[in-house]
Scaffold this active site. Structure first.
Site, PDB file in Angstrom:
ATOM      1  N   ARG A 109       0.797  -1.264   0.314  1.00 47.10           N
ATOM      2  CA  ARG A 109      -0.068   0.325  -0.075  1.00 47.10           C
ATOM      3  C   ARG A 109       0.855   0.883  -0.073  1.00 47.10           C
ATOM      4  O   ARG A 109       1.493   1.276   1.463  1.00 47.10           O
ATOM      5  CB  ARG A 109      -1.176   0.183   0.761  1.00 47.10           C
ATOM      6  CG  ARG A 109      -1.627   1.360   1.801  1.00 47.10           C
ATOM      7  CD  ARG A 109      -2.667   1.045   2.509  1.00 47.10           C
ATOM      8  NE  ARG A 109      -3.452   0.794   1.784  1.00 47.10           N
ATOM      9  CZ  ARG A 109      -5.240   0.579   2.825  1.00 47.10           C
ATOM     10  NH1 ARG A 109      -5.552   1.481   3.611  1.00 47.10           N
ATOM     11  NH2 ARG A 109      -5.947   0.083   1.563  1.00 47.10           N
ATOM     12  N   GLN A 139     -10.320  -3.736  -3.452  1.00 45.16           N
ATOM     13  CA  GLN A 139     -11.005  -3.417  -2.873  1.00 45.16           C
ATOM     14  C   GLN A 139     -12.305  -3.970  -3.908  1.00 45.16           C
ATOM     15  O   GLN A 139     -13.480  -4.628  -3.998  1.00 45.16           O
ATOM     16  CB  GLN A 139     -11.699  -1.949  -2.069  1.00 45.16           C
ATOM     17  CG  GLN A 139     -12.716  -1.528  -2.446  1.00 45.16           C
ATOM     18  CD  GLN A 139     -13.196  -1.840  -0.677  1.00 45.16           C
ATOM     19  OE1 GLN A 139     -12.133  -2.480   0.237  1.00 45.16           O
ATOM     20  NE2 GLN A 139     -14.144  -2.732   0.080  1.00 45.16           N
ATOM     21  N   ASP A 225     -17.147   7.413  -1.859  1.00 39.54           N
ATOM     22  CA  ASP A 225     -15.612   6.831  -0.968  1.00 39.54           C
ATOM     23  C   ASP A 225     -15.707   8.573  -0.366  1.00 39.54           C
ATOM     24  O   ASP A 225     -16.217   9.319   0.427  1.00 39.54           O
ATOM     25  CB  ASP A 225     -14.917   7.004  -1.767  1.00 39.54           C
ATOM     26  CG  ASP A 225     -13.648   6.608  -1.362  1.00 39.54           C
ATOM     27  OD1 ASP A 225     -13.324   5.566   0.127  1.00 39.54           O
ATOM     28  OD2 ASP A 225     -12.226   6.397  -1.938  1.00 39.54           O
TER      29      ASP A 225
HETATM   30  N1  NVA Z   1     -10.267   7.184  -1.643  1.00 37.41           N
HETATM   31  C1  NVA Z   1      -9.391   5.819   0.476  1.00 37.41           C
HETATM   32  C2  NVA Z   1     -10.066   4.822  -0.396  1.00 37.41           C
HETATM   33  C3  NVA Z   1      -9.820   4.570   1.388  1.00 37.41           C
HETATM   34  C4  NVA Z   1      -9.724   2.601   1.349  1.00 37.41           C
HETATM   35  C5  NVA Z   1      -8.586   6.400   0.009  1.00 37.41           C
HETATM   36  O1  NVA Z   1      -7.425   6.084  -0.732  1.00 37.41           O
HETATM   37  O2  NVA Z   1      -8.033   6.588   1.203  1.00 37.41           O
HETATM   38  N1   CP Z   2     -10.661  -0.326   2.377  1.00 39.83           N
HETATM   39  C1   CP Z   2      -9.856  -0.341   2.665  1.00 39.83           C
HETATM   40  O1   CP Z   2      -8.835  -0.112   2.101  1.00 39.83           O
HETATM   41  O2   CP Z   2      -9.983  -0.410   4.147  1.00 39.83           O
HETATM   42  P1   CP Z   2      -8.311   0.289   5.522  1.00 39.83           P
HETATM   43  O3   CP Z   2      -8.450   0.749   4.873  1.00 39.83           O
HETATM   44  O4   CP Z   2      -8.731   0.052   6.424  1.00 39.83           O
HETATM   45  O5   CP Z   2      -7.705  -1.104   4.655  1.00 39.83           O
END
Ligand code: NVA
Ligand code: CP
Length: 310
Positions: A109, A139, A225
């Site tokens: 990530r 996701q 979102d």
């Molecule tokens: N669009 C959000 C998704 C979090 C799971 C982000 O990137 O923070």
């Molecule tokens: N939806 C999702 O990826 O959640 P987290 O940010 O908690 O991993």
């Protein structure tokens, strides 16, 4: 094979797999989920190690990958920027060369997709995108699986995206193109999906609407979102103003089909992108959606490491 080309299968964005591979993965995820619910041990990944690299916060991604890998018989390393040399500017290419000599699969990530791709290009083992600024394929894998569980095939259906043209929106667009459904998109001006970033040339799978209520009309699934994604926090004040009308409420759900589902990748902000009565209401499947992250990712890791079963 050309020199430098890799035979390793990675999962860096949704369009890395074909529709037929998704059909296989959804079948496997259903089998793996059923076994888990029946307390049947299924450990095809004994002695395999997953390294997870987190440069941004996470609850669902961390727990679903970690619990899922242990359930499959493997082990997990959790690495964060702060406690590795990645946080002290060791080149991502060098980190990839080192880490991938010691583990069997890597989940990352991070911020820019380019960083994930640089890691994958230098990795000896499969790399999975656990969210980048541009995409969140695991996701959408879970979301489509959840839709199928509740309503059957998503092909030919309408999914309404209300909100930011962000990593989730880009990935929904890729999924629409590959799996044959239509994405209705409504974003505030200035926050549209960039089709070049999304990487989808097919205009037939997307319709854009100025008003979110119009995007929801006739939808089989309404989804949204956060207004401000991780990494964009300095824009928060401007976004709070720009997105005020992009809150999924009862009127938007009423404009959708009577059997429409509501999804949100979570974490959610009730009263901002969604009203509490929607996310906590009868059409919401957000908890199934979160749980299914684990089941689909177990199928994904099995596929990347062992290929097709049976
Ligand atoms: N669009 C959000 C998704 C979090 C799971 C982000 O990137 O923070
Ligand atoms: N939806 C999702 O990826 O959640 P987290 O940010 O908690 O991993």
């Amino acid at each position: 094979m050309k020199p430098g080309m890799s035979l390793i299968k990675h999962y860096l964005q949704f369009k890395d797999f074909r529709a037929e591979e998704y059909a296989y993965l959804f079948e496997r995820a259903a089998i793996i989920k059923r076994r888990f619910k029946n307390y049947e041990k299924y450990q095809p990944l004994i002695d395999r190690t997953l390294a997870m690299i987190f440069e941004k916060a996470s609850t669902r991604t961390r727990v679903s990958f970690e619990a899922g890998m242990y359930q499959l018989g493997g082990t997990v390393l959790n690495l964060t920027t702060g406690d590795t040399q990645l946080g002290r500017a060791e080149p991502v290419e060098d980190s990839a060369r080192v880490i991938s000599r010691m583990v069997d699969i890597v989940m990352i990530r991070t911020y820019e997709q380019a960083k994930l791709e640089a890691f994958a290009a230098n990795s000896r083992v499969p790399v999975i995108n656990g969210l980048t600024n541009e995409y969140h394929p695991c996701q959408i894998l879970a979301d489509v699986f959840t839709f199928i569980e509740h309503r059957g095939s998503i092909a030919g259906k309408v999914v309404a995206w209300v909100g930011d043209g962000n990593n989730m929106a880009n990935t929904w667009l890729q999924a629409a193109d590959i799996l044959g459904f239509t994405l209705h998109v409504s974003t505030p001006g200035g926050y549209e999906i960039d089709p070049v970033v999304a990487g989808v040339a097919n205009k037939d799978c997307v319709r854009t609407f100025n008003h979110p209520l119009e995007a929801c009309a006739g939808a089989h699934l309404v989804t949204t979102d956060v207004w401000t994604s991780m990494g964009y926090e300095e824009e928060n004040e401007a976004r709070m103003k720009a997105f005020v009308d992009w809150c999924v409420d009862a009127d938007m759900m009423a404009a959708a089909r009577p059997d429409a589902l509501f999804m949100h990748c979570l974490p959610a902000h009730r009263g901002e992108e969604v009203e509490a009565e929607v996310i906590d209401g009868p059409q919401s499947v957000v908890w199934d959606e979160a749980e299914n992250r684990m089941h689909v990712q177990k199928a994904l890791m099995e596929y990347l490491l062992l290929g097709r079963i049976g």
